[in-house]
Design an enzyme around this catalytic site. Sequence first.
Site, PDB file in Angstrom:
ATOM      1  N   GLY A 111      -4.365   3.242  -1.312  1.00 58.10           N
ATOM      2  CA  GLY A 111      -3.427   4.065  -2.067  1.00 58.10           C
ATOM      3  C   GLY A 111      -2.137   3.347  -2.423  1.00 58.10           C
ATOM      4  O   GLY A 111      -1.590   3.545  -3.513  1.00 58.10           O
ATOM      5  N   SER A 160      -1.372   6.444   4.016  1.00 56.07           N
ATOM      6  CA  SER A 160      -1.918   6.399   2.664  1.00 56.07           C
ATOM      7  C   SER A 160      -3.414   6.673   2.712  1.00 56.07           C
ATOM      8  O   SER A 160      -4.047   6.580   3.757  1.00 56.07           O
ATOM      9  CB  SER A 160      -1.684   5.018   2.041  1.00 56.07           C
ATOM     10  OG  SER A 160      -2.591   4.063   2.587  1.00 56.07           O
ATOM     11  N   ASP A 161      -3.994   7.004   1.572  1.00 54.13           N
ATOM     12  CA  ASP A 161      -5.437   6.954   1.455  1.00 54.13           C
ATOM     13  C   ASP A 161      -5.822   5.481   1.308  1.00 54.13           C
ATOM     14  O   ASP A 161      -4.975   4.620   1.066  1.00 54.13           O
ATOM     15  CB  ASP A 161      -5.923   7.782   0.264  1.00 54.13           C
ATOM     16  CG  ASP A 161      -7.337   8.310   0.456  1.00 54.13           C
ATOM     17  OD1 ASP A 161      -8.097   7.688   1.226  1.00 54.13           O
ATOM     18  OD2 ASP A 161      -7.690   9.334  -0.144  1.00 54.13           O
ATOM     19  N   LEU A 162      -7.102   5.191   1.446  1.00 60.15           N
ATOM     20  CA  LEU A 162      -7.544   3.804   1.437  1.00 60.15           C
ATOM     21  C   LEU A 162      -7.198   3.137   0.105  1.00 60.15           C
ATOM     22  O   LEU A 162      -7.659   3.565  -0.956  1.00 60.15           O
ATOM     23  CB  LEU A 162      -9.054   3.741   1.679  1.00 60.15           C
ATOM     24  CG  LEU A 162      -9.651   2.338   1.776  1.00 60.15           C
ATOM     25  CD1 LEU A 162      -9.016   1.562   2.920  1.00 60.15           C
ATOM     26  CD2 LEU A 162     -11.164   2.413   1.953  1.00 60.15           C
TER      27      LEU A 162
END
Length: 807
Positions: free
Chosen positions: A333, A329-331
């Site tokens: 996310g 995931s993105d941070l």
Amino acid sequence: MRMNKTAISRTYLMLFIMVVGLGSQVQGQVKKGNTSPAVYKNPSAPVDARVKDLLKRMTLEEKVGQLCTLLGWDMYEKNGDSVGISEAFKAVITKRHIGSFWATLRADPWTKKTLVTGLTPKLSAKATNALQKYMMENTRLGIPLLLAEECPHGHMAIGTTVFSTSIGQASTWDPALIQEMAAAIAKEARVQGAHIGYGPVLDLVREPRWSRLEETYGEDPYLISQMGLSMVKGFQGSNINSGSNVISTLKHFTAYGSPEGGHNGGIALTGLRDLYSSYLPPFQAAIKAGALSIMASYNSIDGIPCSSNSFLLKDVLVKQWGFRGFTVSDLGGIPGVRSNHHVAATMEEAAALSINAGLDADLGGEAYGDALMKAVNNKKVSMATIDTAVAHVLRLKFAMGLFEHPYVDADVAERSVGTAENKALAKRVAAESIVLMKNENGLLPLNKTIKNLAVIGPNADNIYNQLGDYTAPQPQEKIVTVLEGIKAKVSPDTKVTYVKGCAIRDTAHATINEAVAAAQQADAVVLVLGGSSARDFETSYQSTGAAEVKSAEVAVSDMESGEGYDRVSLDLMGLQSRLLERIVATGKPVVLVLIEGRPLNINWAAQHVPAIVNAWYPGQEGGNAVADVLFGDYNPAGRLPVSIPKSVGQLPVYYNYKHASRHAYVEMDAKPLYSFGHGLSYATFDYQNLKTNVQASGNNLKVSVSFTLKNTSKVAGDEVAQLYIRDDASSVVTAVKQLKKFKRIHLAAGEQQEVTFELLPDDLKLLNVDMKWVVEPGAFSVMVGASSEDIRLNGSFEVKQQVLCKY
């Protein structure tokens, strides 16, 4: 033979003693290391066998820990020239069995790591060694860490080499150079103990108000693909177990770069066909090249968050493309599935949605912890799903050889990071990225013996404004500003007068009158304007690291670009336009140099300034590279990877729009100010003798396009020859033109070269009404030239029969 009870009892006792003795003997052999180790500890065993063996030994808590990537900069403690693990590190390892950390070596205002509190390359290596030593010697299974770092235009750590940001890299139109750069970045990160480099960013951008355009390769899927391929090959090399390479994490999957209204993380308005044709090809090309990791983006597509989108993460990525790496995931996310998108009521639901959709790892670790274990215990996530995700992570740890070689050499790190060779490479990348936008009456190059030169503007002598976002603090003496580059370039007899004039955004303090006075006394003026994504310690940040935009009523930093800084207009901010107009009004020859992260409104300058140079954010050697161009020691050949609009009212404006009505507005036409592919040179080039040749047999198709390119000037230079095609009549709506090939070619004065481009079915295919990839029979137009608008040669060819294509 009969045996009495006493004899039987004696016999059993003897057998028991023998078994115990044998057990003791075996145990003694194990202690002495005479038996084979566990399969996962056997370096000669196949990777998949080692993964399977290790999974069998792990608890649910240990498995979930492998799926969490926590923020890493608090995991070490620095004390003078020594560094070791922190109590925070011990706590999270003991409690959560964490398997990965992100940005351990990162330094910037968000992390509060400075040149004083952060780590040198040597200390970085010692820090990562300390973390690994604890994992190998103080945890039950001895599983090494995966350490991920930001690496888009250099490893985001103190002492590393800072290259041009990605939009500048794309402006080189030189994939081989970018691969060389990526290899240098990878080595600098790996020798310090990193294993994963976040990058490249493969977002196709059609919204310049969006804050992260500087991190991208622009608006064209083919150009993005070529740059992405180069980064992946440079990062990963031919063997990720080399000690010099890192795993490439592709960002951001997908359709992140064209959000509605320019809002970072906003929804993507795209149909399935455009998704496949425009946004997915760069990622597919990078996966095909071997990229081993990919990051889900913050946005949603057609109502489904990308962090919990099984169509993207399973159907496209795994089933269609055969991806065998790991997804992350993105941070924040995954929590965003609940808090931003509101498709989950609880963190448990968000975790279940994401991992069931195929998202392996949680960057930030907020969701894949107690919430994920709760989801497993509540039968919302199967153990098989957990095992699949953990296997993706473990497989790469084994492939990198981390179980056998978890440590790095601190002395190697000290002498391998920020080398003279990498400094020279940074200058090459910066020089090739510079785009000469306008050069009326040959004002450039300037004469080095010019008597009086005024250098003016907020970006003329600001080190961080030319480095871009995702940059760590660097010693001031390491960065060469435009002013410093000019001073080093001109004759010792040249008088160089510098006046800042104004800031990028702040309007409270300005020295415009002093700047005008300096211009009036000069023979020429170099005016350096633009933007900035330089973070400062006064800026506040969201938990994801995105900057918070300050109110216009309070004192502001220069930052108008970079993650979180979305714009409502593209106008030069602050008093820059006033400064520009006042300087031009002096009547002196003016060269406008733009240091910026997104296309800005330069309509007035395009009409009134004779020479315009765009350097984007050119990195640590940017000042030397700009000076080389200004004074003719380097002949510029950078080309725009993104269109520059005349107004935000035209947006989206990109060259390869689909066939539809594009007509003038009441106020202006619909064309950009400068089109995709535009860029001038001090040399001139002639295109002649276009030839096309079609070779077709069954499903095999090859089209050769050749022409003669000649340098018709008296100076050597590079030309970026660009090939565009158009499917003249197709079953679905296609682009008015589409870049398919390009080549940056160096020619001496008067030299000519035969250039040949080869088109294959993948270059001509479309997604038809049945959602099948085919090359349809019919006529294709061929356009060869110096930009998407500057077409020098036109031709055509015909495909006689349909060709089926593999996706």
